[in-house]
Scaffold this motif. Structure first.
Motif, PDB file in Angstrom:
ATOM      1  N   GLU A   1       0.845  -1.196   0.000  1.00  0.00           N
ATOM      2  CA  GLU A   1       0.000   0.000   0.000  1.00  0.00           C
ATOM      3  C   GLU A   1       0.878   1.243   0.000  1.00  0.00           C
ATOM      4  N   PRO A   2       0.628   2.185  -0.909  1.00  0.00           N
ATOM      5  CA  PRO A   2       1.507   3.355  -1.010  1.00  0.00           C
ATOM      6  C   PRO A   2       1.388   4.326   0.168  1.00  0.00           C
ATOM      7  N   ILE A   3       2.507   5.003   0.468  1.00  0.00           N
ATOM      8  CA  ILE A   3       2.492   6.124   1.420  1.00  0.00           C
ATOM      9  C   ILE A   3       2.610   7.380   0.568  1.00  0.00           C
ATOM     10  N   TRP A   4       1.586   8.182   0.589  1.00  0.00           N
ATOM     11  CA  TRP A   4       1.603   9.429  -0.198  1.00  0.00           C
ATOM     12  C   TRP A   4       1.526  10.568   0.812  1.00  0.00           C
ATOM     13  N   SER A   5       2.679  11.157   1.105  1.00  0.00           N
ATOM     14  CA  SER A   5       2.640  12.208   2.133  1.00  0.00           C
ATOM     15  C   SER A   5       2.976  13.552   1.526  1.00  0.00           C
TER      16      SER A   5
ATOM     17  N   ASN B   1       7.993  15.049  -2.186  1.00  0.00           N
ATOM     18  CA  ASN B   1       7.566  15.355  -3.559  1.00  0.00           C
ATOM     19  C   ASN B   1       7.456  14.027  -4.310  1.00  0.00           C
ATOM     20  N   ASN B   2       6.295  13.398  -4.178  1.00  0.00           N
ATOM     21  CA  ASN B   2       6.122  12.050  -4.730  1.00  0.00           C
ATOM     22  C   ASN B   2       6.258  12.015  -6.241  1.00  0.00           C
ATOM     23  N   LYS B   3       5.781  13.077  -6.908  1.00  0.00           N
ATOM     24  CA  LYS B   3       5.838  13.070  -8.377  1.00  0.00           C
ATOM     25  C   LYS B   3       7.277  13.010  -8.857  1.00  0.00           C
ATOM     26  N   LEU B   4       8.156  13.757  -8.175  1.00  0.00           N
ATOM     27  CA  LEU B   4       9.573  13.766  -8.552  1.00  0.00           C
ATOM     28  C   LEU B   4      10.220  12.430  -8.182  1.00  0.00           C
ATOM     29  N   ALA B   5       9.852  11.925  -7.009  1.00  0.00           N
ATOM     30  CA  ALA B   5      10.401  10.636  -6.568  1.00  0.00           C
ATOM     31  C   ALA B   5      10.023   9.528  -7.562  1.00  0.00           C
TER      32      ALA B   5
ATOM     33  N   ASN C   1       1.749   1.526 -10.177  1.00  0.00           N
ATOM     34  CA  ASN C   1       0.418   1.814 -10.734  1.00  0.00           C
ATOM     35  C   ASN C   1      -0.483   2.476  -9.700  1.00  0.00           C
ATOM     36  N   LYS C   2      -0.354   2.027  -8.447  1.00  0.00           N
ATOM     37  CA  LYS C   2      -1.161   2.653  -7.383  1.00  0.00           C
ATOM     38  C   LYS C   2      -0.757   4.107  -7.195  1.00  0.00           C
ATOM     39  N   PHE C   3       0.570   4.351  -7.274  1.00  0.00           N
ATOM     40  CA  PHE C   3       1.060   5.729  -7.175  1.00  0.00           C
ATOM     41  C   PHE C   3       0.534   6.580  -8.327  1.00  0.00           C
ATOM     42  N   LEU C   4       0.519   5.976  -9.517  1.00  0.00           N
ATOM     43  CA  LEU C   4       0.023   6.700 -10.690  1.00  0.00           C
ATOM     44  C   LEU C   4      -1.425   7.109 -10.511  1.00  0.00           C
ATOM     45  N   GLU C   5      -2.212   6.186  -9.936  1.00  0.00           N
ATOM     46  CA  GLU C   5      -3.629   6.500  -9.691  1.00  0.00           C
ATOM     47  C   GLU C   5      -3.778   7.692  -8.746  1.00  0.00           C
ATOM     48  N   ILE C   6      -2.966   7.666  -7.674  1.00  0.00           N
ATOM     49  CA  ILE C   6      -3.036   8.778  -6.702  1.00  0.00           C
ATOM     50  C   ILE C   6      -2.577  10.066  -7.380  1.00  0.00           C
ATOM     51  N   LYS C   7      -1.510   9.958  -8.198  1.00  0.00           N
ATOM     52  CA  LYS C   7      -0.969  11.144  -8.897  1.00  0.00           C
ATOM     53  C   LYS C   7      -2.045  11.743  -9.811  1.00  0.00           C
TER      54      LYS C   7
ATOM     55  N   SER D   1      -4.481  13.508  -7.769  1.00  0.00           N
ATOM     56  CA  SER D   1      -4.031  14.798  -7.229  1.00  0.00           C
ATOM     57  C   SER D   1      -3.888  15.824  -8.345  1.00  0.00           C
ATOM     58  N   ASP D   2      -3.557  15.361  -9.576  1.00  0.00           N
ATOM     59  CA  ASP D   2      -3.557  16.285 -10.727  1.00  0.00           C
ATOM     60  C   ASP D   2      -4.961  16.828 -10.918  1.00  0.00           C
ATOM     61  N   PHE D   3      -5.909  15.912 -10.745  1.00  0.00           N
ATOM     62  CA  PHE D   3      -7.317  16.273 -10.919  1.00  0.00           C
ATOM     63  C   PHE D   3      -7.702  17.307  -9.867  1.00  0.00           C
ATOM     64  N   ASP D   4      -7.177  17.078  -8.618  1.00  0.00           N
ATOM     65  CA  ASP D   4      -7.475  18.038  -7.553  1.00  0.00           C
ATOM     66  C   ASP D   4      -6.841  19.392  -7.829  1.00  0.00           C
ATOM     67  N   ALA D   5      -5.697  19.344  -8.547  1.00  0.00           N
ATOM     68  CA  ALA D   5      -5.053  20.619  -8.893  1.00  0.00           C
ATOM     69  C   ALA D   5      -5.998  21.419  -9.773  1.00  0.00           C
ATOM     70  N   LEU D   6      -6.760  20.673 -10.596  1.00  0.00           N
ATOM     71  CA  LEU D   6      -7.725  21.358 -11.460  1.00  0.00           C
ATOM     72  C   LEU D   6      -8.993  21.654 -10.672  1.00  0.00           C
ATOM     73  N   THR D   7      -9.268  20.732  -9.721  1.00  0.00           N
ATOM     74  CA  THR D   7     -10.465  20.884  -8.912  1.00  0.00           C
ATOM     75  C   THR D   7     -10.219  22.015  -7.944  1.00  0.00           C
ATOM     76  N   THR D   8     -10.104  23.168  -8.467  1.00  0.00           N
ATOM     77  CA  THR D   8      -9.608  24.267  -7.649  1.00  0.00           C
ATOM     78  C   THR D   8     -10.732  25.113  -7.093  1.00  0.00           C
ATOM     79  N   GLU D   9     -10.624  25.408  -5.836  1.00  0.00           N
ATOM     80  CA  GLU D   9     -11.608  26.289  -5.198  1.00  0.00           C
ATOM     81  C   GLU D   9     -11.008  27.675  -5.000  1.00  0.00           C
ATOM     82  N   SER D  10      -9.671  27.728  -4.896  1.00  0.00           N
ATOM     83  CA  SER D  10      -9.045  29.008  -4.548  1.00  0.00           C
ATOM     84  C   SER D  10      -8.936  29.898  -5.773  1.00  0.00           C
TER      85      SER D  10
END
Length: 505
Positions: free
Chosen positions: A13-17, A21-25, A77-83, A86-95
């Motif tokens: 199970e991935p640790i995404w903290s 910087n998980n994307k770079l890792a 693959n699990k990391f890719l799904e989370i990525k 989170s990309d989607f959340d970057a677009l899912t912007t409220e601010s």
């Protein structure tokens, strides 16, 4: 060679903290997961060197564990799904930090960000795409067009049915914007030679939007059209569509029939799908099973089961309609009757006790009769199942802030039998209406009801033109009549009335 603890055939199970910087890792083949409930650094043999090199730069003291190739890929693959999420959340912007609200600021931002725009994942590109969505919502656009021209790119918005230029962008930025849109729509970024279709969902400024994306390769590069799809809470009610009260009342009466067929006709973009969905929402109750087949599903409607046509796998309107009939429906909606097979199944299912709603491409309501006959439908079947036909158009309404009185040519007033003493208005354009002269649209329609008189006329061999004349003589108001009323009331301009079809009657 250093010896690392090695495990194989594991499902970690991935640790995404947020601290890492998980994307770079991930780019350096370095993953993090729990092994025996302890946080560990996960590596694989073939990419050990870049992973450890990158690890030296990090301040992390988790133990390092080597896994076999398959286990690493599974975790990756699990990391890719989370990525992706989170990309989607970057677009899912409220601010509002990620949104540029004013067009002029957007142009400055593009000019000043040339050097920052490096790839489709860069923050300025994400900000730019978010801002396009935001401004499209703000202006009430139904579509966003992004085109690649010879020396530049161009963004246009379809507002109230007409395209209006939004802004020009540099050619290199156009490519990045299109790539960004492909990323969020799960399309292939590297494929630029074939058309691609996708969907995405965006949440901007508190609004959730479904967007249908179509990418097409053209001579100078790709062009993208994004259609903003409606959520069920945005489906208008029959009352708010803008039809006259008497037409809405008659339409409501037809919708109470337990079986039979109701058709909505008009050219592309005349609001037929919206009217059908408004009808469905009007009659939807928990005790009814409502199933639709559409191409594509444009409104995401609650309490309605929706099927999307998929010709690739053989799911056509006709095939879908056959399957729907085995699902014990009360009300069926077919997006469009395009061929004789669909028409035949639709009319027969209306005959056997279902309420059937659908659309046809005809110019007026009575032409639906001859169109169905051209499709090979027997006259008796039409007479016994058709409840009524609503023909409609969408007419732009003049902006109340800037419209100004105008004179119509006497020959025009004579031809249209318009009163001489009425005040007519023309479009001007101001800040309130974005310099178009119009704000919003309303539906105008004519409702042709299949009563016993019409059935008798059909028996007597009247053609649809003769039936139309007879119905008008008996008081049926045509679209042209409604346009005249809008003209006299100062709600629309003569130019708009001509564009919609005041001369066609």
């Amino acid at each position: 060679m250093m010896q690392l603890p090695f495990i194989e055939n594991v499902d970690l199970e991935p640790i995404w903290s947020e601290e890492i910087n998980n994307k770079l890792a991930m780019k350096h083949h370095l993953l993090f997961a729990y092994v025996h409930e302890k946080p560990c650094i996960i590596v694989e043999r073939k990419s050990l060197a870049p992973a450890l090199n990158y690890l030296c730069k990090l301040d992390i003291d988790y133990p390092i564990v080597e896994v076999d190739e398959e286990s690493f890929e599974r975790l990756s693959n699990k990391f890719l799904e989370i990525k992706t999420g989170s990309d989607f959340d970057a677009l899912t912007t409220e601010s509002s930090d990620d949104i540029i609200e004013v067009e002029a600021d957007l142009l400055d931002f593009i000019r000043n960000s040339q050097d920052l725009l490096s790839n489709e994942e860069s923050a300025p590109v994400i900000k730019l795409v978010n801002s396009l969505f935001f401004q499209a919502i703000k202006k009430g656009a139904s579509d966003i067009h992004i085109e690649t021209l010879e020396k530049k790119g161009e963004v246009r918005l379809r507002i109230d049915g007409t395209l209006k230029k939004h802004l020009d962008i540099d050619k290199t930025i156009t490519g990045l914007v299109i790539s960004r849109i492909k990323v969020i729509s799960n399309l292939d970024i590297s494929e630029k030679r074939v058309p691609q279709d996708g969907r995405t969902q965006v949440r901007i400024a508190g609004k959730s939007l479904d967007i249908r994306v179509s990418v097409l390769p053209t001579y100078y590069g790709e062009r993208v059209v994004m259609r903003m799809l409606m959520q069920s809470e945005h489906i208008p009610t029959l009352k708010s569509l803008g039809f006259s009260d008497d037409l809405t009342k008659d339409l409501n009466k037809l919708l109470t029939h337990p079986h039979g067929m109701l058709l909505v006709t008009g050219p592309t973009g005349s609001g037929k799908s919206t009217t059908l969905h408004a009808c469905l929402q009007h009659i939807a109750t928990p005790d009814k099973n409502i199933i639709t087949i559409e191409d594509p599903v444009e409104y995401n409607a609650e309490n309605v089961n929706q099927i999307q046509v998929n010709a690739k796998v053989g799911l056509t309107f006709a095939a879908g309609l056959r399957s729907i009939l085995r699902q014990d429906p009360d009300i069926i909606m077919v997006g469009e009757i395009r061929d004789s097979e669909t028409a035949d199944i639709a009319l027969r299912s209306a005959l056997t006790g279902h309420l059937m709603l659908s659309t046809l491409h005809t110019n007026d309501a009575t032409s639906a009769l001859s169109r169905l006959m051209d499709m090979g439908i027997e006259e008796f079947l039409i007479a016994s199942t058709l409840l009524g036909v609503l023909a409609q158009r969408l007419t732009r309404q003049l902006c109340p802030t800037c419209k100004k009185p105008t004179k119509l040519a006497p020959v025009v007033m004579e031809e249209l039998q318009l009163p001489q003493d009425a005040i007519y208005y023309q479009a001007v354009g101001c800040k309130a209406c974005d310099f178009t002269g119009y704000t919003g649209r309303r539906a105008v329609g004519e409702l042709f009801i299949m009563n016993d008189d019409v059935k008798q006329m059909m028996k007597d061999g009247y053609n649809d033109h003769q039936i139309r004349l007879e119905m008008k003589r008996r008081g049926m108001k045509s679209i042209a009549d409604k346009l005249k009323e809008m003209l006299i009331a100062g709600e629309t301009s003569y130019e708009e009335a001509v564009r919609i079809g005041i001369m066609e009657d």
